[in-house]
Motif scaffolding. Structure first.
Motif, mmCIF file in Angstrom:
data_model
loop_
_atom_site.group_PDB
_atom_site.id
_atom_site.type_symbol
_atom_site.label_atom_id
_atom_site.label_comp_id
_atom_site.label_asym_id
_atom_site.label_seq_id
_atom_site.Cartn_x
_atom_site.Cartn_y
_atom_site.Cartn_z
ATOM 1 N N PRO A 1 -4.120 -0.814 -4.386
ATOM 2 C CA PRO A 1 -3.465 -1.756 -5.177
ATOM 3 C C PRO A 1 -4.630 -2.661 -5.904
ATOM 4 C CG PRO A 1 -2.521 -1.843 -3.103
ATOM 5 C CD PRO A 1 -3.532 -0.990 -2.895
ATOM 6 N N TYR A 25 0.901 -1.092 0.022
ATOM 7 C CA TYR A 25 -0.139 0.074 0.033
ATOM 8 C C TYR A 25 0.713 1.159 0.124
ATOM 9 C CZ TYR A 25 -4.623 -2.328 0.330
ATOM 10 O OH TYR A 25 -5.836 -2.892 0.237
ATOM 11 N N HIS A 43 2.177 1.596 -3.557
ATOM 12 C CA HIS A 43 0.956 2.066 -4.361
ATOM 13 C C HIS A 43 0.730 3.373 -4.367
ATOM 14 C CE1 HIS A 43 -2.698 1.813 -6.513
ATOM 15 N NE2 HIS A 43 -3.068 2.486 -5.491
#
Length: 301
Positions: A103, A89, A92
């Motif tokens: 994601p 995360y 991302h």
């Protein structure tokens, strides 16, 4: 470990109190060198880099063993090996033009292959991560653990009236005026405002430690429903509650349970709490309503 910290010590000898604050800060820094994910030379960072750590610090063995026991008790809702998902995360949302939903399903599925507490071996001589690419985070319990260690240090040196906030709260004795220490629980909709407060202390009838978990604490992107309280089973953020607050005899337990109860399905929470009869929990829903041991009520400001 990323949290603001404060300590209030009540003692007649100011010089002794100041010296103890210096000792407490040194202890906090020592424990950060064990648990911090922000320090590349910490014991935990070295474990994650190589997948194994010989002669680990006693504190890492103790806290990881507690985290694994909580993982078993919660059927994996709490999982110290969730770090690959958290890392996914963070990566991302660090990229330009990242989807606010988080994601992709494929990326989450791949990260989840590296998550699994049952494959961690821990003893006094060695810690080993059994899965390729596995990594540990103890952020769901470490602040509580450090809080307890500081409280124990103060108690051992004659400080009986103390309020500690190292990301989680712990209280000993009482305030200078003789009243109980009080801790405020933030309104998740507006963390600058108080939703309710509790009396803390180690006297009979009071609650020694308090921890609160909520997705509002660390959001990854613009969507408030995408945050750090990740369900290891789905790879997505858990949004059963706006926040969960737990009191317990020690901050380590309060910290771990507030994290776990935020993630696990509400239908299972009473079963988990029954395993820890000294703990009490307050749940705040998306409308600001509070339910807990004593009452259910509407949010106040």
């Amino acid at each position: 470990m990323g949290a603001s910290a404060s300590m209030t010590l009540v003692h007649p000898d100011r010089a002794h109190a100041r010296a103890m604050i210096v000792r407490c800060v040194a202890e906090i820094e020592r424990l950060e060198s064990v648990f911090s994910l922000y320090r590349p030379d910490s014991a935990l960072s070295r474990l994650n880099l190589t997948g194994a750590l010989d002669n680990p610090p006693n504190e890492l063995v103790e806290l990881l063993a507690f985290g694994l026991s909580l993982a078993q008790a919660s059927h994996g809702a709490f999982d110290p090996t969730v770090q690959p998902l958290l890392r996914l995360y963070l990566e991302h949302f660090s990229a330009a033009g990242a989807s606010p939903a988080g994601p992709s399903a494929q990326a989450i599925a791949e990260a989840r292959q590296r998550v699994g507490f049952a494959d961690v071996d821990v003893d006094a001589n060695r810690i080993r991560l059994g899965r390729r690419g596995a990594a540990i985070t103890l952020n769901g319990v470490a602040q509580g653990f450090v809080t307890d260690r500081v409280a124990d240090l103060l108690l051992a040196n004659g400080f009986g009236n103390v309020l500690i906030d190292l990301g989680e709260g712990r209280a000993l004795g009482h305030r200078p005026d003789g009243g109980a220490w009080r801790a405020a629980v933030a309104n998740p909709a507006d963390p600058s405002r108080t939703l309710f407060d509790l009396q803390l202390g180690n006297a009979h009838g009071l609650r020694p430690a308090l921890a609160t978990s909520g997705g509002y604490g660390t959001r990854f992107g613009p969507d408030p429903l995408v945050h750090h309280l990740l369900n290891p089973g789905t790879g997505r953020s858990a949004n059963h509650y706006a926040s969960v607050s737990v009191t317990a005899p020690r901050a380590t337990l309060a910290d771990g349970l507030s994290t776990t109860l935020s993630i696990m399905p509400p239908a299972h929470r009473d079963t988990l709490l029954a395993r820890y009869p000294s703990a009490r929990a307050w749940f705040v829903d998306s409308a600001g309503r509070v339910s807990g041991p004593d009452h259910a009520r509407t949010a106040r400001t």
